[in-house]
Design an enzyme around this catalytic site. Structure first.
Site, PDB file in Angstrom:
ATOM      1  N   ARG A   2       0.992  -1.190  -0.066  1.00 25.42           N
ATOM      2  CA  ARG A   2      -0.044   0.064   0.040  1.00 25.42           C
ATOM      3  C   ARG A   2       0.750   1.325  -0.050  1.00 25.42           C
ATOM      4  NH1 ARG A   2      -3.653  -2.783  -1.310  1.00 25.42           N
ATOM      5  NH2 ARG A   2      -5.641  -3.186  -0.208  1.00 25.42           N
ATOM      6  N   GLU A  45      -4.908   7.562  -4.080  1.00 25.26           N
ATOM      7  CA  GLU A  45      -5.046   6.894  -5.392  1.00 25.26           C
ATOM      8  C   GLU A  45      -6.445   7.373  -5.729  1.00 25.26           C
ATOM      9  OE1 GLU A  45      -4.463   2.554  -5.389  1.00 25.26           O
ATOM     10  OE2 GLU A  45      -2.771   2.749  -4.333  1.00 25.26           O
ATOM     11  N   HIS A  82      -2.084   0.466  -9.680  1.00 25.52           N
ATOM     12  CA  HIS A  82      -2.674  -0.475  -8.504  1.00 25.52           C
ATOM     13  C   HIS A  82      -3.487  -1.675  -9.479  1.00 25.52           C
ATOM     14  CE1 HIS A  82      -4.351  -0.947  -4.455  1.00 25.52           C
ATOM     15  NE2 HIS A  82      -4.140  -1.954  -4.927  1.00 25.52           N
TER      16      HIS A  82
END
Ligand code: GLV
Length: 308
Positions: A224, A252, A271
């Site tokens: 993360r 994000e 991602h």
């Protein structure tokens, strides 16, 4: 029983459950547009894979929620807001293959300089030079769990040394604890981050961690964004001492003006490590099995309790 699922394919695998089980009343909520009904009525929620806004407010309305089944391994987006009466289960195992593939691809791409060659191709430039290689290198996996094992299996043919680190050291499996990092980081050519986002891992990759990394090493973040202190990373990559491949970002989507986009030695993917048909197949299997367990009163898999 009301179940919200993120997509038609997941709804489909719940349409022919074994005989004798109550038939669930499914609705699709993919995180966009209007809610498909009242959140207060939802008993099981399977949120979508990608980022969605408004999770705290939505969970705050789910007074009847009993099971929150994520389709991600990480549960950091949901855990702090989980209603008291609900249990949280993650998708452990579902993304092992997809994420491990991304991790190996990421380290190869950076060591063999694919992003730079792609830019040279755009300039029609034959940019011949030697590059680093994965062969004979040391790959340190920080957060060695089921994805880490999958990475190690895929690295088996690459003639590398794999070193394993996890929160809980496991001597019998040669897994070191995090206290060994100052000793291990200076020897690693590639450092792979796979830890969950928890208060304990928030910015664990700080200036000290990066300083222990050896010159020319590659940081691969499939964990993360919160795990890496970006203010500490930027000078290391800008100065050319370290390189980084990041599938995750502090925010994000990463805003266009963020300095990470243009930092030298940084290769970013949005991602996507677990966003593959392979993961989608495993998600369908997991959700179906989990709902069957729930409906038949059997113990649930992958329950998140305590530290994970
Ligand atoms: C993806 O980021 C996951 O947590 O599975």
């Amino acid at each position: 029983m009301k179940i919200w699922v993120p997509s038609q394919d997941i709804m489909d695998v719940l349409s022919d459950l074994p005989e004798g089980l109550p038939e669930p009343d499914c609705a699709i909520y993919d995180g966009n547009g209007d809610l498909p009904g009242k959140p207060e009525d939802v008993e099981i929620w399977v949120p979508p894979l990608g980022w969605i806004s408004g999770i705290p407010a939505l969970l705050g309305r789910m007074h009847g929620l009993r099971l929150l089944q994520t389709v991600t391994a990480g549960v950091d987006a949901y855990r702090p807001y989980l209603p008291e009466q609900a249990v949280l289960c993650n998708a452990r195992g579902v993304h092992d293959a997809g994420t491990a593939e991304w991790v190996v691809g990421a380290m190869l791409a950076m060591l063999r300089e694919f992003p730079g060659f792609a830019l040279a191709q755009q300039r029609c430039e034959w940019d011949y030079h030697h590059t680093a290689a994965l062969a004979d290198s040391t790959v340190l996996i920080v957060g060695y769990g089921s994805i880490g094992e999958a990475v190690e299996r895929r690295l088996a043919g690459f003639e590398v040394d794999v070193v394993r680190v996890a929160r809980t050291p496991r001597e019998s499996e040669n897994v070191y604890g995090e206290d060994a990092l100052p000793k291990l980081l200076p020897k690693a050519d590639v450092v792979v981050l796979l830890v969950p986002a928890t208060p304990a891992t928030d910015r664990m990759v700080d200036a000290g961690f990066l300083n222990w990394m050896k010159d020319g090493a590659v940081l691969v973040n499939a964990a993360r964004g919160s795990v890496v202190d970006i203010d500490a990373l930027l000078p290391e990559v800008s100065g050319g001492r370290l390189r980084a491949v990041l599938d995750v970002a502090p925010t994000e989507p990463l805003p266009p003006e963020h300095p990470l986009w243009t930092a030298p030695g940084v290769f970013i993917t949005p991602h996507v490590a677990g966003s593959t048909p392979a993961s989608a197949r495993r998600i369908r299997r997991l959700v179906r099995e989990q709902i069957i367990r729930y409906l038949s009163g059997r113990p649930l898999a992958n329950m998140i309790t305590g530290e994970y």
